[in-house]
Motif scaffolding. Structure first.
Motif, PDB file in Angstrom:
ATOM      1  N   UNK A  91       0.832  -1.200   0.000  1.00  0.00           N
ATOM      2  CA  UNK A  91       0.000   0.000   0.000  1.00  0.00           C
ATOM      3  C   UNK A  91       0.867   1.251   0.000  1.00  0.00           C
ATOM      4  N   UNK A  92       0.498   2.181  -0.872  1.00  0.00           N
ATOM      5  CA  UNK A  92       1.156   3.482  -0.950  1.00  0.00           C
ATOM      6  C   UNK A  92       0.105   4.553  -0.672  1.00  0.00           C
ATOM      7  N   UNK A  93       0.315   5.347   0.361  1.00  0.00           N
ATOM      8  CA  UNK A  93      -0.592   6.452   0.661  1.00  0.00           C
ATOM      9  C   UNK A  93      -0.141   7.695  -0.102  1.00  0.00           C
ATOM     10  N   UNK A  94      -1.109   8.448  -0.593  1.00  0.00           N
ATOM     11  CA  UNK A  94      -0.761   9.658  -1.329  1.00  0.00           C
ATOM     12  C   UNK A  94      -1.988  10.464  -1.674  1.00  0.00           C
ATOM     13  N   UNK A  95      -1.821  11.383  -2.609  1.00  0.00           N
ATOM     14  CA  UNK A  95      -2.923  12.225  -3.069  1.00  0.00           C
ATOM     15  C   UNK A  95      -2.961  12.225  -4.593  1.00  0.00           C
ATOM     16  N   UNK A  96      -4.180  12.287  -5.118  1.00  0.00           N
ATOM     17  CA  UNK A  96      -4.342  12.395  -6.563  1.00  0.00           C
ATOM     18  C   UNK A  96      -3.762  13.735  -7.010  1.00  0.00           C
ATOM     19  N   UNK A  97      -2.763  13.672  -7.885  1.00  0.00           N
ATOM     20  CA  UNK A  97      -2.128  14.904  -8.362  1.00  0.00           C
ATOM     21  C   UNK A  97      -2.851  15.453  -9.584  1.00  0.00           C
ATOM     22  N   UNK A  99      -5.545  13.928 -13.147  1.00  0.00           N
ATOM     23  CA  UNK A  99      -6.095  12.773 -13.838  1.00  0.00           C
ATOM     24  C   UNK A  99      -7.435  13.061 -14.462  1.00  0.00           C
ATOM     25  N   UNK A 100      -7.864  12.120 -15.306  1.00  0.00           N
ATOM     26  CA  UNK A 100      -9.161  12.227 -15.954  1.00  0.00           C
ATOM     27  C   UNK A 100      -9.573  10.852 -16.461  1.00  0.00           C
ATOM     28  N   UNK A 101     -10.880  10.620 -16.502  1.00  0.00           N
ATOM     29  CA  UNK A 101     -11.460   9.389 -17.054  1.00  0.00           C
ATOM     30  C   UNK A 101     -10.866   8.130 -16.430  1.00  0.00           C
ATOM     31  N   UNK A 102     -10.672   8.153 -15.102  1.00  0.00           N
ATOM     32  CA  UNK A 102     -10.186   6.968 -14.411  1.00  0.00           C
ATOM     33  C   UNK A 102      -8.685   6.852 -14.324  1.00  0.00           C
ATOM     34  N   UNK A 103      -7.953   7.580 -15.164  1.00  0.00           N
ATOM     35  CA  UNK A 103      -6.491   7.567 -15.111  1.00  0.00           C
ATOM     36  C   UNK A 103      -6.016   8.728 -14.244  1.00  0.00           C
ATOM     37  N   UNK A 104      -4.932   8.494 -13.500  1.00  0.00           N
ATOM     38  CA  UNK A 104      -4.463   9.551 -12.606  1.00  0.00           C
ATOM     39  C   UNK A 104      -3.015   9.325 -12.231  1.00  0.00           C
ATOM     40  N   UNK A 105      -2.400  10.392 -11.731  1.00  0.00           N
ATOM     41  CA  UNK A 105      -1.080  10.319 -11.119  1.00  0.00           C
ATOM     42  C   UNK A 105      -1.259  10.522  -9.624  1.00  0.00           C
ATOM     43  N   UNK A 106      -0.582   9.699  -8.838  1.00  0.00           N
ATOM     44  CA  UNK A 106      -0.669   9.785  -7.384  1.00  0.00           C
ATOM     45  C   UNK A 106       0.681  10.220  -6.844  1.00  0.00           C
ATOM     46  N   UNK A 107       0.680  11.303  -6.083  1.00  0.00           N
ATOM     47  CA  UNK A 107       1.896  11.761  -5.415  1.00  0.00           C
ATOM     48  C   UNK A 107       2.004  10.993  -4.102  1.00  0.00           C
ATOM     49  N   UNK A 108       2.925  10.011  -4.061  1.00  0.00           N
ATOM     50  CA  UNK A 108       3.090   9.172  -2.874  1.00  0.00           C
ATOM     51  C   UNK A 108       4.201   9.677  -1.959  1.00  0.00           C
ATOM     52  N   UNK A 109       4.726  10.859  -2.240  1.00  0.00           N
ATOM     53  CA  UNK A 109       5.760  11.441  -1.394  1.00  0.00           C
ATOM     54  C   UNK A 109       7.137  10.872  -1.679  1.00  0.00           C
ATOM     55  N   UNK A 110       8.153  11.537  -1.157  1.00  0.00           N
ATOM     56  CA  UNK A 110       9.547  11.104  -1.304  1.00  0.00           C
ATOM     57  C   UNK A 110       9.946  10.898  -2.767  1.00  0.00           C
ATOM     58  N   UNK A 111       9.373  11.723  -3.634  1.00  0.00           N
ATOM     59  CA  UNK A 111       9.719  11.665  -5.045  1.00  0.00           C
ATOM     60  C   UNK A 111       9.068  10.533  -5.818  1.00  0.00           C
ATOM     61  N   UNK A 112       8.128   9.815  -5.200  1.00  0.00           N
ATOM     62  CA  UNK A 112       7.467   8.685  -5.863  1.00  0.00           C
ATOM     63  C   UNK A 112       6.139   9.139  -6.458  1.00  0.00           C
ATOM     64  N   UNK A 113       5.999   8.965  -7.757  1.00  0.00           N
ATOM     65  CA  UNK A 113       4.741   9.236  -8.449  1.00  0.00           C
ATOM     66  C   UNK A 113       4.254   7.940  -9.076  1.00  0.00           C
ATOM     67  N   UNK A 114       3.013   7.587  -8.784  1.00  0.00           N
ATOM     68  CA  UNK A 114       2.425   6.356  -9.308  1.00  0.00           C
ATOM     69  C   UNK A 114       1.354   6.719 -10.320  1.00  0.00           C
ATOM     70  N   UNK A 115       1.453   6.133 -11.491  1.00  0.00           N
ATOM     71  CA  UNK A 115       0.448   6.352 -12.528  1.00  0.00           C
ATOM     72  C   UNK A 115      -0.472   5.142 -12.577  1.00  0.00           C
ATOM     73  N   UNK A 116      -1.771   5.414 -12.528  1.00  0.00           N
ATOM     74  CA  UNK A 116      -2.749   4.338 -12.462  1.00  0.00           C
ATOM     75  C   UNK A 116      -3.891   4.577 -13.440  1.00  0.00           C
ATOM     76  N   UNK A 117      -4.484   3.483 -13.887  1.00  0.00           N
ATOM     77  CA  UNK A 117      -5.664   3.554 -14.747  1.00  0.00           C
ATOM     78  C   UNK A 117      -6.927   3.176 -13.986  1.00  0.00           C
ATOM     79  N   UNK A 118      -6.799   3.005 -12.660  1.00  0.00           N
ATOM     80  CA  UNK A 118      -7.932   2.557 -11.851  1.00  0.00           C
ATOM     81  C   UNK A 118      -8.270   3.549 -10.748  1.00  0.00           C
ATOM     82  N   UNK A 119      -8.262   4.833 -11.081  1.00  0.00           N
ATOM     83  CA  UNK A 119      -8.522   5.863 -10.075  1.00  0.00           C
ATOM     84  C   UNK A 119     -10.004   6.122  -9.860  1.00  0.00           C
ATOM     85  N   UNK A 120     -10.856   5.564 -10.712  1.00  0.00           N
ATOM     86  CA  UNK A 120     -12.290   5.788 -10.559  1.00  0.00           C
ATOM     87  C   UNK A 120     -12.641   7.255 -10.699  1.00  0.00           C
TER      88      UNK A 120
END
Length: 212
Positions: A91-97, A99-120
């Motif tokens: 699990x990575x905690x973060x904030x939606x930075x 996104x659109x149409x279910x795709x998003x970038x999540x700022x997980x801190x410490x320089x980690x950005x997670x790109x997902x297609x399941x952001x709802x």
């Protein structure tokens, strides 16, 4: 002879050893199909529940958290509790930075950005948890070419289990990521070992975004 519509089985296999328990699980499934009865099985063994059930109810402190098929509970948990309760998960905690149409970038801190297609429908600025199962993560000694999500760390622990190998990779921010790899080949010529630098990578559709 009684022919109940529902048969309650309370920890029916708890006293059996692992091999016999696994065999009996399939025997009970065959029996249920042949009798055409509804079985309600109470168990604390997650593998037993996943094997035998058509639908699983996850209960926490008397509250039903989710009712779904085994695949839905595992692949699409409805909350952090369900994700963490069933199987292993990262699990990575973060904030939606953005996104659109279910795709998003999540700022997980410490320089980690997670790109997902399941952001709802999670909007920018929403606090979320990105949950991903160990088998969805690849471990490699070099950064995979074209990887959308790739994070560098150090191999912290290794468990060889025969059919699979489990890696614990400590990221530079201290978080430990668990990844499991099937041992399709008999031997690996240049396996990763303890204290090696390594990359964990995963597809943008590999995890699920949780808002509660």
């Amino acid at each position: 002879v009684n022919k109940p519509a529902v048969l309650l089985l309370d920890e029916p296999l708890a006293a059996l050893d692992k091999k016999l328990r696994e065999e009996t699980q399939f025997e009970l499934m065959d029996l249920q199909q042949n009798l055409g009865l509804t079985f309600v099985v109470v168990t604390h063994d997650q593998e037993e529940a996943m094997t035998m059930a058509d639908r699983i109810a996850i209960i926490d402190k008397g509250e039903v958290m989710q009712v779904a098929t085994p695949a839905e509970v595992y692949e699409a948990p409805g909350s952090r509790f369900v994700a963490g309760f069933v199987g292993n998960v990262n699990m990575f905690d973060g904030k939606i930075a953005a996104g659109e149409a279910g795709s998003a970038s999540i700022d997980a801190g410490n320089g980690i950005t997670i790109r997902t297609e399941n952001a709802g429908n999670a909007a920018a600025g929403t606090s979320v948890t990105f949950a991903i199962r160990p088998e969805k993560i690849k471990v490699s000694s070099t950064k995979p070419a074209g990887a959308v999500n790739a994070i560098e760390g150090e191999v912290y622990d290794i468990a060889y289990l025969g059919d699979m190998t489990v890696y614990h990779v400590r990221l530079d921010d201290g978080q430990v990521v668990r990844a499991s790899t099937m041992n399709a080949a008999r031997l690996t010529e240049d396996p990763l070992t303890w204290n090696d630098r390594a990359w964990v990578s995963f597809r943008p559709d590999a995890g699920v975004v949780l808002t509660r």
